[in-house]
Enzyme design. Structure first.
Site, PDB file in Angstrom:
ATOM      1  N   LYS A 202       1.980  -3.656   0.530  1.00  0.00           N
ATOM      2  CA  LYS A 202       2.043  -4.687  -0.443  1.00  0.00           C
ATOM      3  C   LYS A 202       1.078  -5.868  -0.827  1.00  0.00           C
ATOM      4  CE  LYS A 202       6.936  -4.238  -0.831  1.00  0.00           C
ATOM      5  NZ  LYS A 202       8.275  -4.554  -0.420  1.00  0.00           N
ATOM      6  N   ARG A 238       9.882  -0.124   6.819  1.00  0.00           N
ATOM      7  CA  ARG A 238       9.627   0.846   5.463  1.00  0.00           C
ATOM      8  C   ARG A 238       8.088   0.966   5.327  1.00  0.00           C
ATOM      9  NH1 ARG A 238       9.513   0.670   0.204  1.00  0.00           N
ATOM     10  NH2 ARG A 238      10.729   2.028  -0.997  1.00  0.00           N
TER      11      ARG A 238
HETATM   12  N1  HH2 Z   1      10.083  -2.326  -1.136  1.00  0.00           N
HETATM   13  C1  HH2 Z   1       9.963  -1.636  -2.271  1.00  0.00           C
HETATM   14  C2  HH2 Z   1      11.098  -0.875  -2.546  1.00  0.00           C
HETATM   15  N2  HH2 Z   1      12.243  -0.727  -1.969  1.00  0.00           N
HETATM   16  N3  HH2 Z   1      13.496  -1.567  -0.249  1.00  0.00           N
HETATM   17  C3  HH2 Z   1      13.638  -2.459   0.734  1.00  0.00           C
HETATM   18  N4  HH2 Z   1      14.901  -2.376   1.521  1.00  0.00           N
HETATM   19  N5  HH2 Z   1      12.720  -3.211   1.169  1.00  0.00           N
HETATM   20  C4  HH2 Z   1      11.655  -3.235   0.560  1.00  0.00           C
HETATM   21  O1  HH2 Z   1      10.609  -4.232   1.014  1.00  0.00           O
HETATM   22  C5  HH2 Z   1      11.286  -2.218  -0.650  1.00  0.00           C
HETATM   23  C6  HH2 Z   1      12.234  -1.744  -0.972  1.00  0.00           C
HETATM   24  C7  HH2 Z   1       8.776  -1.605  -3.039  1.00  0.00           C
HETATM   25  O2  HH2 Z   1       7.784  -1.043  -2.396  1.00  0.00           O
HETATM   26  P1  HH2 Z   1       7.597   0.682  -3.009  1.00  0.00           P
HETATM   27  O3  HH2 Z   1       8.783   1.564  -3.022  1.00  0.00           O
HETATM   28  O4  HH2 Z   1       6.489   1.356  -2.323  1.00  0.00           O
HETATM   29  O5  HH2 Z   1       7.370   0.522  -4.558  1.00  0.00           O
HETATM   30  P2  HH2 Z   1       8.056   0.714  -6.144  1.00  0.00           P
HETATM   31  O6  HH2 Z   1       9.093  -0.216  -6.077  1.00  0.00           O
HETATM   32  O7  HH2 Z   1       7.014   0.239  -7.064  1.00  0.00           O
HETATM   33  O8  HH2 Z   1       8.623   2.222  -6.257  1.00  0.00           O
END
Ligand code: HH2
Length: 257
Positions: A202, A238
């Site tokens: 992040k 995660r």
């Molecule tokens: N962060 C993201 C997405 N889902 N779910 C939980 N429970 N906690 C988190 O911190 C979280 C999440 C964002 O990260 P990422 O999936 O890599 O990116 P994007 O939302 O752009 O697909």
């Protein structure tokens, strides 16, 4: 928890796993590398994102979920219909970044299935959440929110022992607030449920290193954040880079005894 984003636009791995074959290969590799579960998502929630239609989200995740049947899978969605389809295909956890607020039928779908659920804090919505995050005390406000959502979920018929909580790193928080939430994680672990932290890659990790416009954080910075969270009581991390996190966390666990 390994992250498998079946999206063209996720902030750190957008497009990488849009092809279902690539997504399935990545998910299987993460499980081999030691992930306890893989989190499959078809909608980016990065700052500024608009969201996708139900049909689009289903067309991204269903071919992947079909190939992962029998393996431990979590579905990252705020839509009850996507969650239901994933649960029918064997998903065991619903990761809802809206904490059951986004879709009025989500609580019922989770309760009816007996699945696990992750309830995450977010201030605002992805389109606008990073414009001006504001709190009197971020930790007590996030803790109060998660406690209320936990009660809501239990009242909706979801067994308490199926629920984990997440402060939502990067979801309507400044760099300082993200770090404070991990520093004072005891305020969340004291709610009595497992705490999930998603700090992997992040932007706060890049910004704390001095790049004020960073959109992502490095692997080494991600691992440091995960270990710090683990040492403060987080039990689900995660992450995008499973092998490196498993190695680091195994060492941290050995030190902790
Ligand atoms: N962060 C993201 C997405 N889902 N779910 C939980 N429970 N906690 C988190 O911190 C979280 C999440 C964002 O990260 P990422 O999936 O890599 O990116 P994007 O939302 O752009 O697909």
């Amino acid at each position: 928890m390994g992250v498998v984003n079946v999206t063209p636009d996720s902030f750190s791995d957008g497009g990488l796993h849009l092809d279902p074959v690539k997504a399935v290969t990545a998910a299987r590799r993460m499980l081999e590398e030691g992930a306890a579960i893989v989190d499959v998502g078809g909608e980016s929630t990065r700052p500024g994102s608009e969201g996708v239609s139900l049909d689009e989200e289903l067309s991204r995740v269903v071919p992947v979920l079909e190939q992962l049947q029998g393996l431990p899978v979590s579905i990252d969605t705020a839509k009850a219909d996507v969650a239901q389809r994933a649960l029918d295909l064997g998903a065991e956890l619903v990761n809802d970044v809206t904490a059951l607020r986004g879709d009025g039928r989500m609580a019922e779908v989770v309760a009816g299935s007996g699945a696990y659920v992750c309830l995450m804090h977010m201030q605002g919505e992805p389109r606008t959440m990073q414009l001006e995050p504001a709190y009197d005390d971020v930790v007590s406000e996030v803790a109060g929110f998660l406690e209320a959502r936990l009660r809501f979920a239990v009242d909706a018929g979801i067994a308490e022992d199926r629920i984990c909580l997440d402060p939502g790193i990067g979801f309507g928080k400044t760099v300082a607030q993200n770090f404070e939430l991990v520093r004072r994680l005891d305020a969340l672990t004291s709610l009595g449920r497992p705490v999930l932290i998603g700090f992997s890659r992040k932007s706060s990790l890049g910004r704390v290193l001095g790049d004020t416009t960073a959109k992502t954080g490095s692997l080494s910075a991600s691992v440091a954040a995960a270990v710090a969270a683990y040492e403060r009581g987080a039990t689900i991390l995660r992450v995008h880079d499973v092998r490196e996190h498993v190695e680091a966390l195994t060492v941290a666990a050995a030190v902790a005894g």
